[in-house]
Design a protein around this motif. Structure first.
Motif, PDB file in Angstrom:
ATOM      1  N   SER A   1      -8.578   3.308   3.200  1.00  0.00           N
ATOM      2  CA  SER A   1      -9.716   3.023   2.881  1.00  0.00           C
ATOM      3  C   SER A   1     -10.084   2.250   1.482  1.00  0.00           C
ATOM      4  O   SER A   1      -9.052   2.043   0.730  1.00  0.00           O
ATOM      5  N   TYR A   2     -11.300   1.704   1.198  1.00  0.00           N
ATOM      6  CA  TYR A   2     -11.378   1.076  -0.259  1.00  0.00           C
ATOM      7  C   TYR A   2     -12.793   1.424  -0.783  1.00  0.00           C
ATOM      8  O   TYR A   2     -13.788   1.662   0.256  1.00  0.00           O
ATOM      9  N   LEU A   3     -12.914   1.436  -1.766  1.00  0.00           N
ATOM     10  CA  LEU A   3     -14.385   1.722  -2.547  1.00  0.00           C
ATOM     11  C   LEU A   3     -14.589   0.357  -3.273  1.00  0.00           C
ATOM     12  O   LEU A   3     -13.576  -0.192  -4.132  1.00  0.00           O
TER      13      LEU A   3
ATOM     14  N   CYS B   1      -9.822   9.409  -4.465  1.00  0.00           N
ATOM     15  CA  CYS B   1     -10.057   9.363  -2.891  1.00  0.00           C
ATOM     16  C   CYS B   1      -9.629  10.854  -2.580  1.00  0.00           C
ATOM     17  O   CYS B   1      -8.554  11.244  -3.115  1.00  0.00           O
TER      18      CYS B   1
ATOM     19  N   SER C   1     -18.069   1.880   0.848  1.00  0.00           N
ATOM     20  CA  SER C   1     -16.852   2.307   1.228  1.00  0.00           C
ATOM     21  C   SER C   1     -16.465   2.016   2.512  1.00  0.00           C
ATOM     22  O   SER C   1     -17.169   1.714   3.486  1.00  0.00           O
TER      23      SER C   1
ATOM     24  N   TRP D   1     -14.964   9.423  -1.400  1.00  0.00           N
ATOM     25  CA  TRP D   1     -14.707   9.016  -2.744  1.00  0.00           C
ATOM     26  C   TRP D   1     -15.654   9.721  -3.839  1.00  0.00           C
ATOM     27  O   TRP D   1     -16.959   9.865  -3.419  1.00  0.00           O
TER      28      TRP D   1
ATOM     29  N   SER E   1     -19.334   8.660  -1.768  1.00  0.00           N
ATOM     30  CA  SER E   1     -19.461   8.156  -0.452  1.00  0.00           C
ATOM     31  C   SER E   1     -18.671   8.859   0.461  1.00  0.00           C
ATOM     32  O   SER E   1     -17.694   9.683   0.149  1.00  0.00           O
TER      33      SER E   1
END
Lengths: 117, 112
Positions: free
Chosen positions: B71-73, B88, B62, B34, B47
């Protein structure tokens, strides 16, 4: 931390001019550097991978004769936009990785804003 | 080929928490990054995830699920300066070398 220097920051020139952009890794050696292009409100598009001592690897749709890449040393890669035209106006960003280890992030230069009149 | 999807825009309130999602499809996955990018500036690293799970770094976390290609932030205690685009990026090994492929980015606007 790792620093990547990109020069120049801004270029404004006439159509037909060739423009050279330099990318330097200041405190580490980079066998591989990457060149990206970014249009307004769009993401970074990988143009090519620059390999020290060998030919660059271009992404599909990127003209290698238009965008000349030279990676003459472990700390310097150059991108030359040959015979630039208004449609080449964009934000060009280089990046480099400290080592070939996959967990190392790519560090980016500050970018070059190219405007062709 | 590769495909990376993330929302185009999000808004959030100062002090709140926001989650930016990213889904990806790639044949040679070798890690997810990220980056934060302010307008007219170069991206800065936030990250990295290569194994499943959560990585926490201060106000930023993350998460990665390789089986789901997701994925998520997570940004906590939002500040006005967090207004930026969040990119991303997937490291792809296909073709014989590492390259970083970026999603279109999520423009986050933090308001008072």
């Amino acid at each position: 931390g790792a620093v990547v220097s990109q020069h120049p920051s801004w270029v404004i020139c006439k159509s037909g001019t060739s423009v050279k952009i330099e990318c330097r890794s200041l405190d580490f050696q980079a066998t591989t550097m990457f060149w990206y292009r970014q249009f307004p409100k769009q993401s970074l598009m990988l143009m090519a991978t620059s390999n020290e001592g060998s030919k660059a690897t271009y992404e599909q749709g990127v003209e290698k004769d238009k965008f000349l890449i030279n990676h003459a040393s472990l700390t310097l890669s150059t991108l030359t936009v040959t015979s630039a035209h208004p449609e080449d106006s964009s934000f060009y960003i280089c990046s480099a990785r400290e080592t070939e280890g996959s967990n190392q992030p790519q560090h980016f230069g500050d970018g070059t804003r190219l405007s062709i009149l | 080929g590769q495909n990376i999807d993330q929302p185009t825009e999000m808004t959030a309130t100062e002090g709140a928490i926001v989650q930016i999602n990213c889904t990806y499809q790639t044949s040679g996955f070798n890690g997810l990054f990220w980056y934060q990018q302010h307008a007219g500036e170069a991206p800065t690293f936030l990250s990295y995830n290569v194994l499943d799970g959560l990585e926490e770094k201060g106000r930023f976390s993350s998460f990665l699920s390789r089986s789901k290609g997701y994925s998520y932030l997570l940004l906590k205690e939002l500040q006005m300066k967090d207004s930026a685009s969040y990119l991303c990026a997937v490291r792809d090994l296909s073709g014989g070398y590492n390259k970083l492929i970026f999603g279109a980015g999520t423009r986050l606007a933090v308001h008072p």
